[in-house]
Design a protein around this motif. Sequence first.
Motif, PDB file in Angstrom:
ATOM      1  N   UNK A 115       0.830  -1.210   0.000  1.00  0.00           N
ATOM      2  CA  UNK A 115       0.000   0.000   0.000  1.00  0.00           C
ATOM      3  C   UNK A 115       0.857   1.249   0.000  1.00  0.00           C
ATOM      4  N   UNK A 116       1.913   1.246   0.791  1.00  0.00           N
ATOM      5  CA  UNK A 116       2.840   2.380   0.851  1.00  0.00           C
ATOM      6  C   UNK A 116       3.447   2.639  -0.525  1.00  0.00           C
ATOM      7  N   UNK A 117       3.993   1.602  -1.168  1.00  0.00           N
ATOM      8  CA  UNK A 117       4.608   1.759  -2.481  1.00  0.00           C
ATOM      9  C   UNK A 117       3.589   2.207  -3.516  1.00  0.00           C
ATOM     10  N   UNK A 118       2.411   1.571  -3.484  1.00  0.00           N
ATOM     11  CA  UNK A 118       1.374   1.893  -4.459  1.00  0.00           C
ATOM     12  C   UNK A 118       0.965   3.366  -4.359  1.00  0.00           C
ATOM     13  N   UNK A 360      11.482   1.174  -2.124  1.00  0.00           N
ATOM     14  CA  UNK A 360      10.504   2.195  -2.522  1.00  0.00           C
ATOM     15  C   UNK A 360      11.081   3.108  -3.591  1.00  0.00           C
ATOM     16  N   UNK A 361      12.329   3.530  -3.412  1.00  0.00           N
ATOM     17  CA  UNK A 361      12.948   4.413  -4.396  1.00  0.00           C
ATOM     18  C   UNK A 361      13.134   3.698  -5.735  1.00  0.00           C
ATOM     19  N   UNK A 362      13.480   2.425  -5.692  1.00  0.00           N
ATOM     20  CA  UNK A 362      13.614   1.644  -6.921  1.00  0.00           C
ATOM     21  C   UNK A 362      12.268   1.558  -7.643  1.00  0.00           C
ATOM     22  N   UNK A 363      11.188   1.309  -6.875  1.00  0.00           N
ATOM     23  CA  UNK A 363       9.852   1.243  -7.461  1.00  0.00           C
ATOM     24  C   UNK A 363       9.492   2.554  -8.153  1.00  0.00           C
ATOM     25  N   UNK A 364       9.715   3.672  -7.474  1.00  0.00           N
ATOM     26  CA  UNK A 364       9.326   4.970  -8.025  1.00  0.00           C
ATOM     27  C   UNK A 364      10.118   5.278  -9.289  1.00  0.00           C
ATOM     28  N   UNK A 365      11.422   5.042  -9.246  1.00  0.00           N
ATOM     29  CA  UNK A 365      12.256   5.317 -10.430  1.00  0.00           C
ATOM     30  C   UNK A 365      11.819   4.437 -11.598  1.00  0.00           C
ATOM     31  N   UNK A 366      11.620   3.148 -11.341  1.00  0.00           N
ATOM     32  CA  UNK A 366      11.228   2.231 -12.405  1.00  0.00           C
ATOM     33  C   UNK A 366       9.887   2.582 -13.017  1.00  0.00           C
ATOM     34  N   UNK A 367       8.884   2.838 -12.172  1.00  0.00           N
ATOM     35  CA  UNK A 367       7.554   3.145 -12.696  1.00  0.00           C
ATOM     36  C   UNK A 367       7.534   4.487 -13.428  1.00  0.00           C
ATOM     37  N   UNK A 368       8.280   5.467 -12.949  1.00  0.00           N
ATOM     38  CA  UNK A 368       8.292   6.773 -13.614  1.00  0.00           C
ATOM     39  C   UNK A 368       8.910   6.673 -15.007  1.00  0.00           C
ATOM     40  N   UNK A 369       9.936   5.845 -15.162  1.00  0.00           N
ATOM     41  CA  UNK A 369      10.558   5.664 -16.474  1.00  0.00           C
ATOM     42  C   UNK A 369       9.577   5.003 -17.439  1.00  0.00           C
ATOM     43  N   UNK A 370       8.839   4.001 -16.944  1.00  0.00           N
ATOM     44  CA  UNK A 370       7.878   3.289 -17.789  1.00  0.00           C
ATOM     45  C   UNK A 370       6.697   4.186 -18.165  1.00  0.00           C
ATOM     46  N   UNK A 371       6.136   4.892 -17.183  1.00  0.00           N
ATOM     47  CA  UNK A 371       4.925   5.691 -17.420  1.00  0.00           C
ATOM     48  C   UNK A 371       5.209   6.882 -18.321  1.00  0.00           C
ATOM     49  N   UNK A 372       6.298   7.599 -18.035  1.00  0.00           N
ATOM     50  CA  UNK A 372       6.582   8.819 -18.792  1.00  0.00           C
ATOM     51  C   UNK A 372       7.484   8.575 -19.998  1.00  0.00           C
ATOM     52  N   UNK A 373       7.984   7.356 -20.137  1.00  0.00           N
ATOM     53  CA  UNK A 373       8.817   7.036 -21.280  1.00  0.00           C
ATOM     54  C   UNK A 373      10.100   7.845 -21.329  1.00  0.00           C
ATOM     55  N   UNK A 374      10.656   8.156 -20.150  1.00  0.00           N
ATOM     56  CA  UNK A 374      11.896   8.939 -20.104  1.00  0.00           C
ATOM     57  C   UNK A 374      13.041   8.151 -20.723  1.00  0.00           C
ATOM     58  N   UNK A 375      13.768   8.786 -21.616  1.00  0.00           N
ATOM     59  CA  UNK A 375      14.939   8.152 -22.208  1.00  0.00           C
ATOM     60  C   UNK A 375      16.162   8.454 -21.350  1.00  0.00           C
ATOM     61  N   UNK A 376      16.863   7.402 -20.954  1.00  0.00           N
ATOM     62  CA  UNK A 376      18.062   7.577 -20.146  1.00  0.00           C
ATOM     63  C   UNK A 376      19.228   6.909 -20.867  1.00  0.00           C
ATOM     64  N   UNK A 377      20.385   7.490 -20.695  1.00  0.00           N
ATOM     65  CA  UNK A 377      21.575   6.917 -21.321  1.00  0.00           C
ATOM     66  C   UNK A 377      22.034   5.704 -20.516  1.00  0.00           C
ATOM     67  N   UNK A 378      22.910   4.935 -21.129  1.00  0.00           N
ATOM     68  CA  UNK A 378      23.462   3.764 -20.443  1.00  0.00           C
ATOM     69  C   UNK A 378      24.211   4.167 -19.188  1.00  0.00           C
ATOM     70  N   UNK A 379      24.973   5.260 -19.277  1.00  0.00           N
ATOM     71  CA  UNK A 379      25.740   5.729 -18.119  1.00  0.00           C
ATOM     72  C   UNK A 379      24.804   6.177 -16.993  1.00  0.00           C
ATOM     73  N   UNK A 380      23.687   6.825 -17.346  1.00  0.00           N
ATOM     74  CA  UNK A 380      22.726   7.245 -16.326  1.00  0.00           C
ATOM     75  C   UNK A 380      22.123   6.034 -15.631  1.00  0.00           C
TER      76      UNK A 380
END
Length: 413
Positions: A115-118, A360-380
């Motif tokens: 629930x917290x993560x969601x 929690x931080x891993x969840x937020x970063x992962x979901x934000x990349x998927x939802x917003x389609x942010x392009x990140x470099x390999x180094x990032x």
Amino acid sequence: MASMPSSIQFSLQRSNFSSTHKVASTNLVPLRSLSVVSNSKSFELSPVGLSRKPLKLVKCSQLLKPRNTVDVFITKAAAADSEGHDIEITDGYAKPTKGFPEKFPALVTGFFFFTWYFLNVIFNILNKKVYNYFPYPYFVSVVHLLVGVTYCLISWSVGLPKRAPINKELLALLTPVAFCHALGHVMSNVSFATVAVSFTHTIKALEPFFSAAASQFVLGHQIPISLWLSLAPVVIGVSMASLTELSFNWTGFTSAMISNIAFTYRSIYSKKAMTGMDSTNVYAYISIMALLFCLPPAIFIEGPQLMQYGFRDAITKVGLYKFLSDLFWIGMFYHLYNQVATNTLERVAPLTHAVGNVLKRVFVIGFSIVVFGNKISTQTGIGTAIAIAGVAIYSLIKARMEEQKRKAALAHA
């Protein structure tokens, strides 16, 4: 219907007993007559006579001893039976069996974490979507706190929870905590509004570094070398991610860094403001004071723009109903995820707390990349992974240290 007697007799029979024994209970709450039939290791209670509903079977964990009269305290059993609960008798005492939370604590704790993560993920996604058409982080920060404060006031008005009294001394202790909370919250939102959500959370992974530095240089606590070494990958990872982050700008980066410092000092002042008040009331008072701190900058920095074209442009883009509902829901999710996070972390040990924060931080970063389609470099991507791994190592070491201190204090006591 026949009246229930105030004295209850149980007829006790066992295959290895030559006679019937009585189990008498007097001066207790009324309960219908019961007969006891036992096997070699346990016995059960079943109803005798008329009743509207059958009595739950009562399993007993002790062996029956051959005695003429055995007193059994069944007040709690009667109450549990009237509510339809199972009853358990241990060492001659009747008590309701454990409920689901007591039987499956791991599942309940897991539900709290989910629930917290969601709630946190939903908040970050909605928050960023609002900034895409309404880029006013100071005003949005006020909305977050305003919805939460309204929620707290309504909860107090109905007594869930009951409002704890506050005096001048407690107010003085909580004021710096509220100021740091307000500053950290506003700066986080400024960063969210100007850079990608994933990048802001990567920068905020540096918070343990600032916490360790403040503990040693402000509070005078000695930080072991192992903790400092575990922070090295955090700094390296954040640096790698920042150098090639496509959404990088200095406003977003600096705001996230200020947020780290503010939340670090919030933790320091919180330790000095430890009180007997429960966490729900403390958070409510801090939210009220933080709202008062956030109002002036929102009015003076963004007020003129909002009145001239800010509100008008947002309503033109999405409509009045969606604009108001978005603001309401991001405020509600902000308050709920913070409240559930507090309730979750109170249920677990420091080690689980540390792992939970990192995940929690891993969840937020992962979901934000998927939802917003942010392009990140390999180094990032590599830098973010290194930073998160460093935070995990730091958190685990710190949690073990706290657990050792707690055990040592208990042993000393």
